[in-house]
Design a protein around this motif. Structure first.
Motif, PDB file in Angstrom:
ATOM      1  N   GLU A 104      71.780  19.877  20.680  1.00 21.62           N
ATOM      2  CA  GLU A 104      71.556  18.474  20.534  1.00 21.62           C
ATOM      3  C   GLU A 104      70.237  18.014  21.578  1.00 21.62           C
ATOM      4  O   GLU A 104      69.283  17.424  21.173  1.00 21.62           O
ATOM      5  N   MET A 105      70.437  18.375  22.950  1.00 24.48           N
ATOM      6  CA  MET A 105      69.514  18.170  24.031  1.00 24.48           C
ATOM      7  C   MET A 105      68.185  18.837  23.550  1.00 24.48           C
ATOM      8  O   MET A 105      67.129  18.348  23.958  1.00 24.48           O
ATOM      9  N   GLU A 106      68.231  19.977  23.193  1.00 24.87           N
ATOM     10  CA  GLU A 106      66.927  20.872  22.816  1.00 24.87           C
ATOM     11  C   GLU A 106      66.250  20.195  21.501  1.00 24.87           C
ATOM     12  O   GLU A 106      65.034  19.847  21.538  1.00 24.87           O
ATOM     13  N   LYS A 107      66.931  19.521  20.732  1.00 26.09           N
ATOM     14  CA  LYS A 107      66.428  19.018  19.514  1.00 26.09           C
ATOM     15  C   LYS A 107      65.899  17.813  19.756  1.00 26.09           C
ATOM     16  O   LYS A 107      64.693  17.292  19.345  1.00 26.09           O
ATOM     17  N   ALA A 108      66.459  17.111  20.728  1.00 23.27           N
ATOM     18  CA  ALA A 108      66.006  15.687  21.281  1.00 23.27           C
ATOM     19  C   ALA A 108      64.698  15.940  22.134  1.00 23.27           C
ATOM     20  O   ALA A 108      63.833  15.132  22.056  1.00 23.27           O
ATOM     21  N   GLY A 109      64.526  17.097  22.806  1.00 22.03           N
ATOM     22  CA  GLY A 109      63.642  17.405  23.624  1.00 22.03           C
ATOM     23  C   GLY A 109      62.222  17.564  22.854  1.00 22.03           C
ATOM     24  O   GLY A 109      60.972  17.206  23.138  1.00 22.03           O
ATOM     25  N   ARG A 110      62.655  18.350  21.456  1.00 18.25           N
ATOM     26  CA  ARG A 110      61.458  18.668  20.676  1.00 18.25           C
ATOM     27  C   ARG A 110      61.200  17.304  19.821  1.00 18.25           C
ATOM     28  O   ARG A 110      59.795  17.245  19.862  1.00 18.25           O
ATOM     29  N   LYS A 111      61.958  16.555  19.622  1.00 22.27           N
ATOM     30  CA  LYS A 111      61.494  15.251  18.982  1.00 22.27           C
ATOM     31  C   LYS A 111      60.620  14.533  19.978  1.00 22.27           C
ATOM     32  O   LYS A 111      59.709  13.882  19.349  1.00 22.27           O
ATOM     33  N   ALA A 112      61.209  14.380  21.344  1.00 24.55           N
ATOM     34  CA  ALA A 112      60.303  13.533  22.091  1.00 24.55           C
ATOM     35  C   ALA A 112      58.930  13.916  22.313  1.00 24.55           C
ATOM     36  O   ALA A 112      57.826  13.338  22.417  1.00 24.55           O
ATOM     37  N   ARG A 113      58.926  15.600  22.355  1.00 24.46           N
ATOM     38  CA  ARG A 113      57.402  16.107  22.627  1.00 24.46           C
ATOM     39  C   ARG A 113      56.541  15.829  21.313  1.00 24.46           C
ATOM     40  O   ARG A 113      55.286  15.615  21.510  1.00 24.46           O
ATOM     41  N   LYS A 114      57.187  15.946  20.028  1.00 24.82           N
ATOM     42  CA  LYS A 114      56.284  15.546  18.810  1.00 24.82           C
ATOM     43  C   LYS A 114      55.855  14.331  18.942  1.00 24.82           C
ATOM     44  O   LYS A 114      54.715  13.864  18.506  1.00 24.82           O
TER      45      LYS A 114
END
Length: 248
Positions: free
Chosen positions: A174-184
């Motif tokens: 979930e943390m990695e997914k949130a990080g990708r979403k923030a970067r996008k």
């Protein structure tokens, strides 16, 4: 497996072990089946034997002191004779108090309760006469139980660590997914060159995340192998102890 099923399984193991140790001595088995504990560390008082004896003198209940003396006698073969004398002395004290109580109940016409105390007196006589046999069997019984308790503690600790890792995996995802979403989201605000560089960084991060995931998977597989290896070692230890007991 439910708690009730586990307790039933443990009781069957205890019964089997105790029967093996007592052999054809039915009286010894019957006595010890009511005397020894599956978990002596939890059941037997932490207080010193002298303190428990003093408390017994005041209350008339010497059972905690007897339990302690049997357990300590089982753990200290070099002091076996001393503990035999201690247990026999406690048995005599308990017998005396019980006989007085039995006489009182008989005078009051409470025959059923007096009969119960009569059986208790017989058990105390048995304990006094067979103290050495009692300690000898208790020594082997408690030795096995203490090993099992240590194994259970270590097994539970490994289980806690394993569950922690299993619970951690979704959180990391979930943390990695949130990080990708923030970067996008940030990339949408970037210029062409910045976006190109950000995508390159995203790719590198995805590869690194995949490597970390694979490493965690390999660690779990290794932990499972170690659990199996430990289980096999514990099984071999049990078989060796069984063989040793049957050879004695």
């Amino acid at each position: 497996m439910s708690k009730k099923k586990v307790e039933e399984k443990e009781e069957k193991k205890e019964e089997s072990l105790l029967k093996e140790l007592c052999g054809d001595d039915v009286k010894l088995y019957d006595f010890l089946a009511q005397t020894l504990y599956l978990n002596p560390l939890a059941a037997i008082s932490d207080k010193g034997l002298d303190i428990l004896t003093e408390e017994g003198e005041k209350s008339g209940n010497f059972r905690p002191a007897v339990d302690k003396a049997i357990f300590e006698g089982a753990q200290n073969p070099g002091e076996r004779e001393r503990y035999i004398r201690v247990i026999q002395n406690l048995a005599l004290k308990t017998m005396h108090a019980t006989e007085l109580e039995k006489e009182k109940l008989e005078r009051e016409g409470l025959a059923d309760r007096a009969t119960y105390l009569g059986r208790r007196i017989e058990n105390l006589k048995f304990m006094s006469e067979r103290t050495e046999d009692i300690i000898n069997v208790a020594s082997k019984f408690y030795k096995e139980k203490l090993v099992e308790l240590e194994e259970n503690v270590r097994r539970e600790a490994r289980g806690v660590a394993r569950r922690k890792v299993e619970q951690e995996e979704p959180r990391i995802g979930e943390m990695e997914k949130a990080g990708r979403k923030a970067r996008k989201k940030e990339e949408r605000k970037m210029g062409r060159e910045e976006k190109k560089e950000a995508k390159k960084q995203d790719k590198m991060e995805e590869l690194a995340a995949e490597e970390r995931k694979n490493a965690r998977g390999e660690a779990r597989i290794e932990a499972e192998r170690e659990e199996q290896r430990i289980g096999e070692m514990e099984k071999a230890g049990r078989e060796a102890r069984n063989k040793e007991r049957r050879g004695n």
